[in-house]
Design a protein around this motif. Sequence first.
Motif, PDB file in Angstrom:
ATOM      1  N   ARG A 158      -3.398   5.152  -2.553  1.00 56.03           N
ATOM      2  CA  ARG A 158      -3.432   4.838  -1.122  1.00 56.03           C
ATOM      3  C   ARG A 158      -4.832   4.445  -0.667  1.00 56.03           C
ATOM      4  O   ARG A 158      -5.020   3.474   0.085  1.00 56.03           O
ATOM      5  N   ASP A 216      -0.434   6.190   6.707  1.00 55.88           N
ATOM      6  CA  ASP A 216       0.833   5.975   5.989  1.00 55.88           C
ATOM      7  C   ASP A 216       1.719   4.991   6.755  1.00 55.88           C
ATOM      8  O   ASP A 216       2.333   4.087   6.146  1.00 55.88           O
ATOM      9  N   SER A 247       3.601  -3.142   4.125  1.00 52.67           N
ATOM     10  CA  SER A 247       4.505  -3.315   2.988  1.00 52.67           C
ATOM     11  C   SER A 247       5.756  -4.076   3.397  1.00 52.67           C
ATOM     12  O   SER A 247       6.233  -4.970   2.675  1.00 52.67           O
ATOM     13  N   TYR A 264       4.914   2.996   0.987  1.00 51.66           N
ATOM     14  CA  TYR A 264       4.082   4.092   0.478  1.00 51.66           C
ATOM     15  C   TYR A 264       4.685   5.446   0.794  1.00 51.66           C
ATOM     16  O   TYR A 264       4.614   6.361  -0.025  1.00 51.66           O
ATOM     17  N   LEU A 321       3.895   3.154  -8.209  1.00 51.20           N
ATOM     18  CA  LEU A 321       2.681   3.059  -7.407  1.00 51.20           C
ATOM     19  C   LEU A 321       1.794   1.903  -7.867  1.00 51.20           C
ATOM     20  O   LEU A 321       1.196   1.193  -7.037  1.00 51.20           O
ATOM     21  N   TRP A 335       3.393  -1.258  -6.644  1.00 50.98           N
ATOM     22  CA  TRP A 335       3.183  -1.405  -5.191  1.00 50.98           C
ATOM     23  C   TRP A 335       1.761  -1.842  -4.887  1.00 50.98           C
ATOM     24  O   TRP A 335       1.523  -2.689  -4.022  1.00 50.98           O
ATOM     25  N   ASN A 336       0.804  -1.287  -5.635  1.00 54.01           N
ATOM     26  CA  ASN A 336      -0.592  -1.671  -5.462  1.00 54.01           C
ATOM     27  C   ASN A 336      -0.785  -3.149  -5.775  1.00 54.01           C
ATOM     28  O   ASN A 336      -1.424  -3.878  -5.004  1.00 54.01           O
TER      29      ASN A 336
END
Length: 407
Positions: free
Chosen positions: A337, A356, A363, A372, A395, A398-399
């Motif tokens: 994050r 968040d 996103s 996230y 993760l 997603w990154n």
Amino acid sequence: MSRAKGGEGGFSALTIAVILIVGVVALAGIGVLSAYAPELKSGNDGKAHPLSRASVGFGALPRLLGDLGVPVVMSRGPLTEASEGGLLVLTPTMETNPEQIEDFDHLGPTLIVLPKWSAAPHPKQSGWVSTGGTLPAEAALQPLPDGLGEATGLAERQERSTVRLRRPNGAPFGAPVQVDSLRTLQGGGWIPVVLDERGGIVLGMDPTSHVYVLADPDLINTQGLKTLAGARTAVELLAIVRADGMPVIFDLTLHGFQRTRSLLRLMLEPPLLGMTLALVALALLGGYQAAVRFGPARVTGPVFAAGKRGLADNTAALVRIARREPHMAAPYALIVRAIVARAIGAPRGLSDEALDEFLDRVSRISGTQDTYSALAAEARDVKTPGDLLRVAGALHRWNQELTRARQ
């Protein structure tokens, strides 16, 4: 100028293999011969013992007895129970200690043949001797143990004469033989067994130990067996003290021909022979594996690697040993994050909940597969290393999606 071609060796592979095989076989042969060297000696060294074929030796007597069907044993070690009833023949020299004869523990009859001649090996002919006269009586009686040689003397004739032997009752014994300087026992309380024509004791028995002593070795040595009469007399002399059917045991240990015990000899005889063969088979298999291996040997690195990679590997190993992998999911989600927030330029000073929500909106706008908040919730519920790998992969994906979309 000529130049040698590279890559050509001095020997072919077949030549090297043959050299190695010959070397191994030769080395093994040397080991076996060294282990059994005492038993492989011919013993024909010109001395007075049962292996010597010289005139003062007794090498002809065992062969004569064997040809006549008499069991003959050449003893190179301690006597066994199987030889208890046999006739033990000892042929000491003047260098023999009386203690060596006392060490024999034999229940059967024992015949001690006294030494007579001062002899040396012939300088030119191997196995022959040159005699230098007879030994003094004291030197000839010196090998007798305590109790046998006390008050005992030797009478000696000064010429070569024809000897006619007889028993104590006057009955003739054997055949007339020619003997140089015949010797007979005197004193000592000997029980006469065989006498000469003058009444001298040629073969006597000690009344206490029942040990027989032959005063003159020329009656049974090679010199005495050169005639038919001498051979007949020698056989009858041994027959007097030997029980029917029992063997004649010629001792060789007094002359250095004993069977020695060594580690190499033990490895070549049962029960250790099986272990030796197994070791040889393992060595052959190891050599075969080294000859047919494929590729170079793998170079192994240090046990503890240096640098960042080594630190990371060691840290991971400690976490794995402690079984703490599932607990790393939530901290890893926080690290991802922070990396993504810095990469996309998220506003600073936001609380965790606000950050968040901001990342979730980005996103959805970017069209990523996950948000996230959903990934963080999965990270908090990780229970197994497999779940950890799945969440970490999500993760990371997603990154990558969010940062690539931002770029």
